[in-house]
Design an enzyme around this catalytic site. Structure first.
Site, mmCIF file in Angstrom:
data_model
loop_
_atom_site.group_PDB
_atom_site.id
_atom_site.type_symbol
_atom_site.label_atom_id
_atom_site.label_comp_id
_atom_site.label_asym_id
_atom_site.label_seq_id
_atom_site.Cartn_x
_atom_site.Cartn_y
_atom_site.Cartn_z
ATOM 1 N N LYS A 1 -8.834 -17.978 -7.921
ATOM 2 C CA LYS A 1 -8.840 -18.346 -6.501
ATOM 3 C C LYS A 1 -10.049 -17.713 -5.816
ATOM 4 O O LYS A 1 -10.339 -16.534 -6.034
ATOM 5 C CB LYS A 1 -7.546 -17.820 -5.856
ATOM 6 C CG LYS A 1 -7.504 -17.928 -4.340
ATOM 7 C CD LYS A 1 -6.265 -17.212 -3.808
ATOM 8 C CE LYS A 1 -6.107 -17.345 -2.313
ATOM 9 N NZ LYS A 1 -7.004 -16.555 -1.494
ATOM 10 N N LYS B 1 -12.794 -13.137 -1.044
ATOM 11 C CA LYS B 1 -13.772 -12.068 -0.776
ATOM 12 C C LYS B 1 -13.562 -10.924 -1.744
ATOM 13 O O LYS B 1 -14.500 -10.361 -2.271
ATOM 14 C CB LYS B 1 -13.548 -11.497 0.635
ATOM 15 C CG LYS B 1 -13.970 -12.384 1.750
ATOM 16 C CD LYS B 1 -13.854 -11.654 3.075
ATOM 17 C CE LYS B 1 -12.441 -11.627 3.622
ATOM 18 N NZ LYS B 1 -11.961 -12.868 4.177
ATOM 19 N N LYS C 1 0.822 -1.216 0.000
ATOM 20 C CA LYS C 1 0.000 0.000 0.000
ATOM 21 C C LYS C 1 0.856 1.266 0.000
ATOM 22 O O LYS C 1 0.328 2.378 0.024
ATOM 23 C CB LYS C 1 -0.879 0.014 1.265
ATOM 24 C CG LYS C 1 -1.685 -1.259 1.470
ATOM 25 C CD LYS C 1 -3.175 -0.955 1.586
ATOM 26 C CE LYS C 1 -4.041 -2.180 1.407
ATOM 27 N NZ LYS C 1 -4.007 -3.123 2.512
HETATM 28 P P1 ADP Z 1 -9.867 -13.825 1.297
HETATM 29 O O1 ADP Z 1 -8.935 -14.077 0.143
HETATM 30 O O2 ADP Z 1 -11.257 -14.236 0.977
HETATM 31 O O3 ADP Z 1 -9.770 -12.403 1.826
HETATM 32 P P2 ADP Z 1 -8.363 -14.453 3.631
HETATM 33 O O4 ADP Z 1 -7.129 -13.866 3.039
HETATM 34 O O5 ADP Z 1 -9.050 -13.702 4.726
HETATM 35 O O6 ADP Z 1 -9.406 -14.769 2.460
HETATM 36 O O7 ADP Z 1 -8.014 -15.929 4.108
HETATM 37 C C1 ADP Z 1 -8.327 -16.469 5.352
HETATM 38 C C2 ADP Z 1 -7.799 -17.893 5.365
HETATM 39 O O8 ADP Z 1 -8.482 -18.697 4.390
HETATM 40 C C3 ADP Z 1 -6.304 -17.994 5.018
HETATM 41 O O9 ADP Z 1 -5.737 -18.989 5.842
HETATM 42 C C4 ADP Z 1 -6.281 -18.441 3.571
HETATM 43 O O10 ADP Z 1 -5.131 -19.211 3.302
HETATM 44 C C5 ADP Z 1 -7.556 -19.288 3.473
HETATM 45 N N1 ADP Z 1 -8.122 -19.172 2.109
HETATM 46 C C6 ADP Z 1 -8.696 -18.068 1.577
HETATM 47 N N2 ADP Z 1 -9.116 -18.296 0.308
HETATM 48 C C7 ADP Z 1 -8.789 -19.584 0.027
HETATM 49 C C8 ADP Z 1 -8.954 -20.425 -1.138
HETATM 50 N N3 ADP Z 1 -9.544 -19.978 -2.237
HETATM 51 N N4 ADP Z 1 -8.500 -21.693 -1.067
HETATM 52 C C9 ADP Z 1 -7.897 -22.163 0.052
HETATM 53 N N5 ADP Z 1 -7.714 -21.423 1.174
HETATM 54 C C10 ADP Z 1 -8.144 -20.149 1.177
#
Ligand code: ADP
Ligand code: TRP
Length: 323
Positions: free
Chosen positions: A191, A194, A112
């Site tokens: 992937k 959110k 950022k």
């Molecule tokens: P997002 O990408 O939705 O913001 P986060 O970064 O908050 O998700 O991830 C929270 C946890 O969930 C982390 O441990 C991350 O490795 C796991 N995670 C998030 N998206 C995936 C995915 N598509 N496949 C596997 N694990 C995931």
């Protein structure tokens, strides 16, 4: 048995990727521990969002998701970071041991830093709040996704710097990077995340969930033609949620032809309902009865405090703030 600890942000609603990639493996690991520590990192969320209503809702849903997936509050310690404000005190002490270049090098800040006026000081010291989360509970093993590896290295560095200067005080933790965990694809094939708006929320009402699954992007292979399971998002998701024999059956139907993506999506919807049926019921129960979740979290917060207080006392003594 090592002491496991991990934190989960409450920045959005939990999705299938979070469940299969983080919640399920963490709960599996906790079976090999006397008491694992799981907390909702709701203070970290403030670095990116200032919305009390969303914070409350997301915290409730994240907590409900962990409980619905089988977190055992009798054995494990489940709490909100914000309810143990002593972690901010420890973060301050650690800030005073964190060299500026180390913090300036953190991806969470660097990503950022092109627009510095949008960076708050909380984001800059984010890794030291995370270090405090870990060191506060004498955690030995911290299961995290690859993206958190650098934060764990900083935690180790600051703990070692403190121990060197002030005498042995902190347990130096190890990261446990889950390399083998699959990346769950979202409805657009990227992937699931959110931030991409492609997530599947398995706790949604049945109608919306079905609609979401029906919206998965597929290619234009005609109905009669054989289909390639290896490149198909529906198949990848099916493999992530269905039992092995059902996956083999679906593979056979893909290769045979005369099997449409609509049918595959219907099979996926049924597999999701089958796998998450009991968890969906529990989730609804928790979300409709937030006072139960509150009570369970309070129980965890009491247990957490009984561990964090003596550690903080040890730190204060090392620094000369207590005798
Ligand atoms: P997002 O990408 O939705 O913001 P986060 O970064 O908050 O998700 O991830 C929270 C946890 O969930 C982390 O441990 C991350 O490795 C796991 N995670 C998030 N998206 C995936 C995915 N598509 N496949 C596997 N694990 C995931
Ligand atoms: N920063 C982590 C994430 O975004 C969440 C987190 C906060 C954490 N404190 C932690 C993870 C302590 C492990 C240990 O995913």
């Amino acid at each position: 048995m090592p002491r496991y600890l991990t934190g989960i942000q409450s920045s959005g609603k939990p999705h299938l990727g979070n469940i299969l990639g983080a919640i399920a493996p963490a709960l599996e690991l906790s079976k090999t521990s006397d008491a694992a520590f799981y907390f909702i990192a709701d203070l970290h969320t403030l670095t990116s969002s200032k919305d009390p209503k969303a914070l409350r809702e997301n915290t409730l849903e994240v907590a409900a998701a962990w409980l619905a997936c089988g977190l055992n509050v009798q054995k494990d310690v489940f709490y909100r970071q914000s309810q143990i404000p002593e972690v901010c005190e420890l973060a301050w002490y650690l800030n005073c041991f964190a060299p500026y270049p180390m913090l300036a090098n953190a991806h969470s800040f660097k990503d950022k830093s092109e627009n510095l006026s949008s960076v708050n000081a909380g984001l800059f010291v984010y890794p030291m709040l995370m270090a405090a989360d870990i060191l506060m509970y004498d955690a030995e093993v911290v299961p995290v996704g690859k993206d958190q590896k650098q934060h764990l290295e900083m935690t180790r560095d600051v703990a070692e710097a403190f121990n060197r200067t002030m005498g042995p005080t902190f347990v130096v933790p190890e990261a446990y990077i889950r390399e083998d965990v699959m990346t769950v694809p979202g409805v657009d094939g990227r992937k699931m995340s959110k931030s991409y708006g492609n997530a599947i929320n398995v706790f949604e009402d049945e109608k919306s969930l079905r609609k979401r699954i029906m919206s998965i992007v597929t290619d234009a292979t005609p109905l009669e033609a054989p289909k390639n399971p290896q490149t198909c998002t529906v198949f990848a998701l099916y493999r992530a949620v269905a039992p092995a024999d059902a996956v083999e059956e679906l593979r056979r139907r893909y290769l045979e032809g005369n099997f449409g993506y609509g049918q595959a999506k219907q099979a996926l919807f049924e597999a999701v309902m089958e796998r998450f049926g009991p968890a969906r019921e529990k989730f609804r129960h928790f979300v409709e009865n937030p006072q139960i979740v509150e009570e369970l979290l309070r129980l965890g917060e009491e247990k957490a405090r009984s561990v964090s207080r003596p550690v903080l006392e040890r730190v204060r003594r090392a620094l000369g703030y207590s005798v």
